[in-house]
Design a protein around this motif. Structure first.
Motif, PDB file in Angstrom:
ATOM      1  N   ASN A 317       0.861  -1.096   0.195  1.00 19.92           N
ATOM      2  CA  ASN A 317      -0.016   0.214   0.040  1.00 19.92           C
ATOM      3  C   ASN A 317       1.001   1.377  -0.062  1.00 19.92           C
ATOM      4  O   ASN A 317       0.647   2.100  -0.785  1.00 19.92           O
ATOM      5  CB  ASN A 317      -0.987   0.133   1.143  1.00 19.92           C
ATOM      6  N   ALA A 318       1.772   1.276   0.934  1.00 24.70           N
ATOM      7  CA  ALA A 318       2.776   2.534   1.066  1.00 24.70           C
ATOM      8  C   ALA A 318       3.246   2.757  -0.540  1.00 24.70           C
ATOM      9  O   ALA A 318       3.424   3.871  -0.798  1.00 24.70           O
ATOM     10  CB  ALA A 318       3.669   2.139   1.976  1.00 24.70           C
ATOM     11  N   LYS A 320       1.963   1.827  -3.475  1.00 26.67           N
ATOM     12  CA  LYS A 320       1.084   1.945  -4.434  1.00 26.67           C
ATOM     13  C   LYS A 320       0.759   3.533  -4.121  1.00 26.67           C
ATOM     14  O   LYS A 320       0.319   4.230  -5.197  1.00 26.67           O
ATOM     15  CB  LYS A 320      -0.248   1.373  -4.086  1.00 26.67           C
ATOM     16  N   ILE A 348       0.009   9.968  -0.751  1.00 27.86           N
ATOM     17  CA  ILE A 348      -1.298  10.664  -0.976  1.00 27.86           C
ATOM     18  C   ILE A 348      -2.035  10.841   0.327  1.00 27.86           C
ATOM     19  O   ILE A 348      -3.044  11.962   0.436  1.00 27.86           O
ATOM     20  CB  ILE A 348      -2.293  10.419  -2.058  1.00 27.86           C
ATOM     21  N   GLY A 349      -1.813  10.228   1.350  1.00 28.97           N
ATOM     22  CA  GLY A 349      -2.560  10.430   2.658  1.00 28.97           C
ATOM     23  C   GLY A 349      -4.021   9.729   2.707  1.00 28.97           C
ATOM     24  O   GLY A 349      -4.525   9.567   1.275  1.00 28.97           O
ATOM     25  N   TYR A 363     -13.553  -1.519   1.279  1.00 30.18           N
ATOM     26  CA  TYR A 363     -13.521  -0.145   1.108  1.00 30.18           C
ATOM     27  C   TYR A 363     -12.298   0.337   0.611  1.00 30.18           C
ATOM     28  O   TYR A 363     -11.102  -0.004   0.703  1.00 30.18           O
ATOM     29  CB  TYR A 363     -13.660   0.523   2.600  1.00 30.18           C
ATOM     30  N   ARG A 364     -12.474   1.249  -0.356  1.00 30.98           N
ATOM     31  CA  ARG A 364     -11.387   1.957  -1.322  1.00 30.98           C
ATOM     32  C   ARG A 364     -11.671   3.434  -1.405  1.00 30.98           C
ATOM     33  O   ARG A 364     -12.815   3.637  -1.728  1.00 30.98           O
ATOM     34  CB  ARG A 364     -11.127   1.251  -2.367  1.00 30.98           C
ATOM     35  N   GLU A 365     -10.990   4.299  -1.007  1.00 34.93           N
ATOM     36  CA  GLU A 365     -11.202   5.422  -0.957  1.00 34.93           C
ATOM     37  C   GLU A 365     -11.288   5.901  -2.599  1.00 34.93           C
ATOM     38  O   GLU A 365     -12.399   6.723  -2.727  1.00 34.93           O
ATOM     39  CB  GLU A 365      -9.892   6.438  -0.470  1.00 34.93           C
ATOM     40  N   GLY A 375      -5.425  -3.275  -6.743  1.00 31.79           N
ATOM     41  CA  GLY A 375      -5.979  -3.557  -5.254  1.00 31.79           C
ATOM     42  C   GLY A 375      -7.564  -4.048  -5.197  1.00 31.79           C
ATOM     43  O   GLY A 375      -7.900  -3.749  -6.148  1.00 31.79           O
ATOM     44  N   THR A 376      -7.605  -4.825  -4.037  1.00 30.42           N
ATOM     45  CA  THR A 376      -8.983  -5.292  -4.174  1.00 30.42           C
ATOM     46  C   THR A 376      -9.748  -4.806  -2.848  1.00 30.42           C
ATOM     47  O   THR A 376     -10.898  -5.187  -2.732  1.00 30.42           O
ATOM     48  CB  THR A 376      -8.711  -6.821  -3.743  1.00 30.42           C
ATOM     49  N   LEU A 378      -9.444  -5.448   0.087  1.00 31.07           N
ATOM     50  CA  LEU A 378      -9.307  -6.144   1.333  1.00 31.07           C
ATOM     51  C   LEU A 378      -8.036  -6.415   1.992  1.00 31.07           C
ATOM     52  O   LEU A 378      -8.214  -6.776   3.263  1.00 31.07           O
ATOM     53  CB  LEU A 378      -9.665  -7.815   0.639  1.00 31.07           C
ATOM     54  N   GLY A 379      -7.167  -5.836   1.575  1.00 29.81           N
ATOM     55  CA  GLY A 379      -5.790  -5.845   2.177  1.00 29.81           C
ATOM     56  C   GLY A 379      -5.616  -5.524   3.795  1.00 29.81           C
ATOM     57  O   GLY A 379      -5.340  -6.064   4.714  1.00 29.81           O
ATOM     58  N   LEU A 380      -6.319  -4.252   3.757  1.00 33.90           N
ATOM     59  CA  LEU A 380      -6.232  -3.731   5.347  1.00 33.90           C
ATOM     60  C   LEU A 380      -7.011  -4.463   6.312  1.00 33.90           C
ATOM     61  O   LEU A 380      -7.196  -4.533   7.423  1.00 33.90           O
ATOM     62  CB  LEU A 380      -6.380  -2.172   5.398  1.00 33.90           C
ATOM     63  N   THR A 404       0.852   8.994   5.262  1.00 34.84           N
ATOM     64  CA  THR A 404       0.133   7.941   6.123  1.00 34.84           C
ATOM     65  C   THR A 404       1.011   7.248   7.242  1.00 34.84           C
ATOM     66  O   THR A 404       2.118   6.993   6.651  1.00 34.84           O
ATOM     67  CB  THR A 404      -0.717   6.763   5.276  1.00 34.84           C
ATOM     68  N   PHE A 406       0.853   3.929   9.725  1.00 27.18           N
ATOM     69  CA  PHE A 406       0.010   2.965  10.437  1.00 27.18           C
ATOM     70  C   PHE A 406       0.896   2.436  11.516  1.00 27.18           C
ATOM     71  O   PHE A 406       2.113   2.447  11.429  1.00 27.18           O
ATOM     72  CB  PHE A 406      -0.101   1.803   9.310  1.00 27.18           C
TER      73      PHE A 406
HETATM   74  P1  ADP Z   1      -6.646  -1.638  -1.463  1.00 29.07           P
HETATM   75  O1  ADP Z   1      -6.166  -3.018  -2.320  1.00 29.07           O
HETATM   76  O2  ADP Z   1      -7.598  -1.106  -2.506  1.00 29.07           O
HETATM   77  O3  ADP Z   1      -5.245  -1.243  -1.295  1.00 29.07           O
HETATM   78  P2  ADP Z   1      -6.861  -1.967   1.289  1.00 29.07           P
HETATM   79  O4  ADP Z   1      -7.496  -2.604   2.011  1.00 29.07           O
HETATM   80  O5  ADP Z   1      -5.286  -2.366   1.357  1.00 29.07           O
HETATM   81  O6  ADP Z   1      -7.114  -2.132  -0.421  1.00 29.07           O
HETATM   82  O7  ADP Z   1      -6.620  -0.399   1.269  1.00 29.07           O
HETATM   83  C1  ADP Z   1      -8.102   0.231   1.591  1.00 29.07           C
HETATM   84  C2  ADP Z   1      -8.026   1.558   0.950  1.00 29.07           C
HETATM   85  O8  ADP Z   1      -7.197   2.513   2.165  1.00 29.07           O
HETATM   86  C3  ADP Z   1      -7.251   1.862  -0.235  1.00 29.07           C
HETATM   87  O9  ADP Z   1      -7.962   1.731  -1.106  1.00 29.07           O
HETATM   88  C4  ADP Z   1      -6.693   3.374  -0.014  1.00 29.07           C
HETATM   89  O10 ADP Z   1      -7.783   4.239  -0.377  1.00 29.07           O
HETATM   90  C5  ADP Z   1      -6.595   3.414   1.443  1.00 29.07           C
HETATM   91  N1  ADP Z   1      -4.829   3.313   1.952  1.00 29.07           N
HETATM   92  C6  ADP Z   1      -4.311   2.289   2.212  1.00 29.07           C
HETATM   93  N2  ADP Z   1      -3.224   2.231   2.563  1.00 29.07           N
HETATM   94  C7  ADP Z   1      -2.783   3.766   2.239  1.00 29.07           C
HETATM   95  C8  ADP Z   1      -1.530   4.381   1.977  1.00 29.07           C
HETATM   96  N3  ADP Z   1      -0.479   4.123   2.467  1.00 29.07           N
HETATM   97  N4  ADP Z   1      -1.634   5.567   1.589  1.00 29.07           N
HETATM   98  C9  ADP Z   1      -2.911   6.175   1.142  1.00 29.07           C
HETATM   99  N5  ADP Z   1      -4.205   5.582   1.221  1.00 29.07           N
HETATM  100  C10 ADP Z   1      -4.015   4.242   1.677  1.00 29.07           C
END
Ligand code: ADP
Length: 410
Positions: A317-318, A320, A348-349, A363-365, A375-376, A378-380, A404, A406
């Motif tokens: 993610n970081a 991406k 991008i935050g 959930y995806r922003e 991305g799916t 589901l990662g987080l 961001t 974590f």
């Molecule tokens: P994805 O497969 O879409 O990355 P995740 O569950 O890993 O799904 O993340 C969910 C959402 O959280 C992402 O779609 C993104 O909007 C946001 N996100 C996660 N990690 C970051 C990050 N390091 N910086 C910015 N946004 C993030």
């Protein structure tokens, strides 16, 4: 919607059952109280009646010289006619004149309703002469209007209290049932959403793969080089599909409590160094920087595979969500025998609103960008499950000056 209806139906069924049980219990309670009071009220009068009857028969008192003012003595001849009208007084003409007489009730206690207005308890004795021949009857009556009134008041009160308590209890049980069912509704809703999202997410890559393959079949003589774009898209979507299925299986296993930890003593700093090795070169190609600040240095009992998976999700993610010339930092430290892992980026935050939802499934922003990055969504949520399984927490903060951060504590 369907789950709401199912729960509503269950709620109504529960309510009806609760209502019936409560009403039955109260009726039982009322019957017991009513009978208990009635018994004790009539017991005194019955005892007095029996005593008076015995005294009369033993000639201890003279019927015309009544000692118990509550009792009315009615003397009848052999033909059951009343012979002491005068000593009975006004009551005789008022209503006792129509007093029924039942010979079969001799020697027993009974209740009489005279002129539909006056209630009496009574006892009838048989009078015999010296030769043992029946000479007449004596009926001793005691007015129980007072007792009846008391019992009626009690009945009214019990009824009122029962109605009020039943209403209160039903309302309370309704409120409690709703409260108990709320998390069930929520989880049913989440379950349905999850299935809907999962099928939607699975359908997209399958549809792309099918469409591209059909197009390729329409040109059997085309060269692979000419179709490399289509082929690479099929490969990309296949990979996505594999990733999605793998992640869905992890979440399904965690939902059914089948996700077990295989703990072993591991050095998290070494694990991070091992994982980031391949990422550092990859990041360099993308003109991004990965910095390590590892200070945990103790062995912790953790599931190595799952912690690796967690670190990969955060690192993925970081990378991406950062652009060229931005950096990622992984930091570890120990405090109170707990390990802290921080993954921060200058990317991008995440908006404040999105922060509330990022650990939710799918959930995806920015859906389009996440999809573009493979991305799916589901990662987080998998990261969250892994940390929870280890008894820790994961939270997301803003990084300074941007990006961001974590923080995981296990
Ligand atoms: P994805 O497969 O879409 O990355 P995740 O569950 O890993 O799904 O993340 C969910 C959402 O959280 C992402 O779609 C993104 O909007 C946001 N996100 C996660 N990690 C970051 C990050 N390091 N910086 C910015 N946004 C993030």
């Amino acid at each position: 919607m369907l789950e709401k209806m199912i729960v509503k139906e269950e709620l109504i069924k529960n309510m009806i059952l609760t209502f019936c049980v409560i009403v039955l219990l109260f009726i039982l309670f009322d019957v017991i109280i009513y009978n208990q009071v009635k018994h004790s009220l009539y017991e005194n009068i019955d005892n007095e009646l029996i005593q008076c009857a015995n005294n009369y028969c033993l000639n201890i008192i003279n019927p015309f010289d009544k000692q118990n003012p509550r009792m009315i003595y009615i003397i009848r001849d052999i033909n059951e006619n009343i012979i002491n009208e005068k000593s009975i007084g006004r009551m005789y003409n008022d209503y006792l004149i129509s007093l029924p007489f039942d010979k079969s009730l001799v020697n027993s206690l009974y209740t009489l309703n005279i002129a539909n207005e006056y209630k009496y308890r009574g006892v009838t004795m048989q009078l015999e002469n010296f030769e043992g021949i029946i000479a007449g009857y004596v009926q001793i009556l005691a007015n129980v209007d007072g007792e009846t009134q008391t019992l009626n008041t009690l009945l009214g009160l019990l009824g009122l209290v029962t109605v009020i308590l039943v209403i209160i209890l039903v309302l309370v049980s309704y409120g409690l049932s709703r409260r108990t069912l709320r998390p069930i509704v929520e989880s049913l809703k989440k379950q349905t959403e999850f299935v809907q999202n999962a099928s939607h997410e699975l359908r997209t890559p399958i549809a792309i793969i099918q469409a591209k393959q059909q197009l390729l079949l329409q040109e059997p003589n085309a060269k692979i080089i000419d179709k490399s774009e289509d082929i690479s898209l099929v490969i990309k979507e296949s990979k996505r599909l594999t990733k999605l299925i793998r992640e869905l299986l992890i979440l399904a296993a965690s939902d059914s409590n089948n996700l077990e930890l295989k703990k072993e003593n591991i050095n998290v700093d070494d694990l991070i160094k091992e994982i980031t090795k391949s990422y550092i070169d990859f990041a360099k190609i993308e003109k991004k920087e990965i910095n390590l600040d590892l200070n945990s240095n103790i062995y912790y009992s953790l599931d190595k595979d799952k912690i690796s998976q967690l670190l990969i999700i955060l690192l993925d993610n970081a990378i991406k969500y950062t652009k060229e010339n931005e950096s990622i930092e992984i930091k570890t430290y120990s405090k109170d025998s707990k390990i802290f892992i921080e993954v921060a980026d200058t990317g991008i935050g995440i908006s404040e609103e999105a922060k509330k939802h990022i650990f939710e499934r799918f959930y995806r922003e920015d859906k389009a960008r996440s999809r573009e990055n493979g991305g799916t969504g589901l990662g987080l949520s998998i990261a969250y499950t892994i940390v929870k399984l280890h008894g820790g927490y994961i939270k997301v903060l803003n990084n300074t000056p941007k990006g961001t951060r974590f923080i995981i504590k296990i």
